[in-house]
Design an enzyme around this catalytic site. Sequence first.
Site, PDB file in Angstrom:
ATOM      1  N   GLY A   9      41.504 -79.338  60.125  1.00 22.70           N
ATOM      2  CA  GLY A   9      40.161 -79.687  60.579  1.00 22.70           C
ATOM      3  C   GLY A   9      40.036 -79.624  62.085  1.00 22.70           C
ATOM      4  N   ILE A  36      46.851 -86.744  49.740  1.00 19.43           N
ATOM      5  CA  ILE A  36      46.935 -88.110  50.285  1.00 19.43           C
ATOM      6  C   ILE A  36      46.182 -89.133  49.443  1.00 19.43           C
ATOM      7  CG2 ILE A  36      47.403 -87.385  52.656  1.00 19.43           C
ATOM      8  CD1 ILE A  36      44.439 -87.856  53.301  1.00 19.43           C
ATOM      9  N   TYR A 124      28.681 -92.280  52.229  1.00 19.25           N
ATOM     10  CA  TYR A 124      29.662 -91.862  53.234  1.00 19.25           C
ATOM     11  C   TYR A 124      30.026 -93.021  54.158  1.00 19.25           C
ATOM     12  CZ  TYR A 124      31.333 -89.915  57.652  1.00 19.25           C
ATOM     13  OH  TYR A 124      32.053 -89.690  58.793  1.00 19.25           O
TER      14      TYR A 124
END
Length: 283
Positions: A9, A36, A124
Amino acid sequence: MILLTGGTGQLGREFQNLFKKLGIEYIAPGRDELDITDINTVKNFIEGKEIGFIINCAAYNDVDRAETEPEKCFAVNSLAPANLALEAKKLGAVFVTYSSDFVFDGWKNKPYTEFDIPNPISIYSESKSEGEKRVFAAYEKSFVIRTSWVFGMGNNNFVKSVISWSKERKKLELVDDQVSSPTYSKDLAEYSWKLINSGKFGLYHLSNDGVASKYDEGKYILRKLGWKGELVKVKTSKFNLPAKRPEYSKLSSQKSEKIIGMKMPHWKNAIDRFFEEMEEGDQ
């Protein structure tokens, strides 16, 4: 050695560049190599490795899609950081993860500090806020760094989008009721590393200096490009987006800057340097 997750990223790439420059040993496994969100996979990957730092740059950042994928969003933004923090604790390693200005509701109208209480207004933002809590519950030797509006060479972002739109359109509509600070991934990595090396664990804010709306940021980018089209201010409500955004989410970096001993550069300066980086990449 450093374990870097989310290494492909924007921020992860900058950390890789920084560690190469500093000659620091690190590993940056891809998603196919290390899931993860699965605690057993994390345990098996870490076993037998001498890891002194775990820096988590992985994140689910699609704010609107999160409204229809809450489980996936929470897995990456809440469960995964807690998994990594627990494994860091077993190793006695320093743990670092990133959160967002979106944990705030945006009603304050002055820069948010680490003492302000989060009030998430989307899936989010809830996932990010929950991730913060889980990390500190798991391991006290953790850094949770909130940032805002990250842009850089890796992945898509608002700066790249504006540049792309400028090539295709003669008229652009940008919102003036979302206000925060654009943050250059290169600055975020470098200043984070200074903060991490202080050994002063805790919650921190780190974003470029200055305040801007999306309209202000876009106007600055378009001026640099010499774009001759029509730029119009609009409200977020016009786009009927699935997820709510905070209207004002500027973060105060004073706590971080005091420890680092340096002030974060202004967001306009950061965009200037990003343009230089793009030009160098084109050569």
